[in-house]
Design a protein around this motif. Structure first.
Motif, PDB file in Angstrom:
ATOM      1  N   LEU A   8      -2.553  -3.903  14.890  1.00  0.00           N
ATOM      2  CA  LEU A   8      -1.813  -4.892  14.476  1.00  0.00           C
ATOM      3  C   LEU A   8      -2.650  -5.953  13.710  1.00  0.00           C
ATOM      4  O   LEU A   8      -2.536  -6.429  12.525  1.00  0.00           O
ATOM      5  CB  LEU A   8      -1.057  -5.726  15.446  1.00  0.00           C
ATOM      6  N   LEU A   9      -3.719  -6.310  14.467  1.00  0.00           N
ATOM      7  CA  LEU A   9      -5.071  -7.316  13.960  1.00  0.00           C
ATOM      8  C   LEU A   9      -5.589  -6.586  12.757  1.00  0.00           C
ATOM      9  O   LEU A   9      -5.759  -7.255  11.716  1.00  0.00           O
ATOM     10  CB  LEU A   9      -5.704  -7.850  14.809  1.00  0.00           C
ATOM     11  N   GLU A  10      -5.850  -5.293  12.792  1.00  0.00           N
ATOM     12  CA  GLU A  10      -6.392  -4.574  11.536  1.00  0.00           C
ATOM     13  C   GLU A  10      -5.420  -4.872  10.306  1.00  0.00           C
ATOM     14  O   GLU A  10      -5.837  -4.983   9.352  1.00  0.00           O
ATOM     15  CB  GLU A  10      -6.698  -3.174  12.020  1.00  0.00           C
ATOM     16  N   GLU A  11      -4.223  -4.512  10.432  1.00  0.00           N
ATOM     17  CA  GLU A  11      -3.203  -4.614   9.161  1.00  0.00           C
ATOM     18  C   GLU A  11      -3.147  -6.027   8.763  1.00  0.00           C
ATOM     19  O   GLU A  11      -2.969  -6.220   7.573  1.00  0.00           O
ATOM     20  CB  GLU A  11      -1.967  -3.737   9.852  1.00  0.00           C
ATOM     21  N   ILE A  12      -3.028  -6.851   9.615  1.00  0.00           N
ATOM     22  CA  ILE A  12      -2.873  -8.528   9.354  1.00  0.00           C
ATOM     23  C   ILE A  12      -4.068  -8.895   8.392  1.00  0.00           C
ATOM     24  O   ILE A  12      -4.074  -9.294   7.248  1.00  0.00           O
ATOM     25  CB  ILE A  12      -2.665  -9.325  10.494  1.00  0.00           C
ATOM     26  N   LYS A  13      -5.341  -8.431   9.059  1.00  0.00           N
ATOM     27  CA  LYS A  13      -6.691  -8.856   8.142  1.00  0.00           C
ATOM     28  C   LYS A  13      -6.662  -8.062   7.089  1.00  0.00           C
ATOM     29  O   LYS A  13      -6.895  -8.591   5.922  1.00  0.00           O
ATOM     30  CB  LYS A  13      -7.769  -8.421   9.280  1.00  0.00           C
ATOM     31  N   LYS A  14      -6.320  -6.831   6.918  1.00  0.00           N
ATOM     32  CA  LYS A  14      -6.275  -5.981   5.828  1.00  0.00           C
ATOM     33  C   LYS A  14      -5.241  -6.385   4.610  1.00  0.00           C
ATOM     34  O   LYS A  14      -5.754  -6.941   3.532  1.00  0.00           O
ATOM     35  CB  LYS A  14      -6.008  -4.614   6.063  1.00  0.00           C
ATOM     36  N   GLN A  15      -4.286  -6.638   4.837  1.00  0.00           N
ATOM     37  CA  GLN A  15      -3.047  -7.242   3.911  1.00  0.00           C
ATOM     38  C   GLN A  15      -3.136  -8.660   3.909  1.00  0.00           C
ATOM     39  O   GLN A  15      -3.153  -9.071   2.384  1.00  0.00           O
ATOM     40  CB  GLN A  15      -1.566  -7.073   4.720  1.00  0.00           C
ATOM     41  N   SER A  16      -3.671  -9.518   4.510  1.00  0.00           N
ATOM     42  CA  SER A  16      -3.614 -10.842   3.974  1.00  0.00           C
ATOM     43  C   SER A  16      -4.963 -11.182   3.319  1.00  0.00           C
ATOM     44  O   SER A  16      -4.950 -11.919   2.268  1.00  0.00           O
ATOM     45  CB  SER A  16      -4.057 -11.738   5.479  1.00  0.00           C
ATOM     46  N   SER A  17      -6.351 -10.279   3.446  1.00  0.00           N
ATOM     47  CA  SER A  17      -7.559 -10.152   2.443  1.00  0.00           C
ATOM     48  C   SER A  17      -6.901  -9.861   1.061  1.00  0.00           C
ATOM     49  O   SER A  17      -7.327 -10.358   0.074  1.00  0.00           O
ATOM     50  CB  SER A  17      -8.531  -9.351   3.154  1.00  0.00           C
TER      51      SER A  17
END
Length: 85
Positions: free
Chosen positions: A6-15
């Motif tokens: 979840l955190l990996e995806e949030i960080k990737k998409q928000s970047s």
């Protein structure tokens, strides 16, 4: 979905998103680590208000001091060597 994914995806998409907001953000990156905590649904409004006032709040109490106090309050084991980038 695991918390890590979840955190990996949030960080990737928000970047990706923030880099579309202007040249001043093209070198934006997230720190390597993360923390994730659950919130009592009855406290969501309190958390939203905290986030809205975070800049003002951190003028009085640094993020580092606040996190350490939070971890101690809730008896979370940690090794300070791994808390900060």
């Amino acid at each position: 979905m695991s918390q890590v994914k979840l955190l990996e995806e949030i960080k990737k998409q928000s970047s990706k998103w923030i880099k579309t907001k202007g040249r001043e953000y093209e070198k934006f990156y997230w720190q390597d680590g993360y923390g994730i905590f659950s919130v009592n649904p009855a406290e969501i409004e309190t958390v939203v208000k905290y986030i809205e006032n975070q800049n003002e709040h951190h003028k009085r109490l640094t993020f580092q001091k606040e996190l350490l106090a939070f971890l101690k309050k809730y008896n979370v084991d940690y090794d300070e060597r791994y808390l900060w980038d």
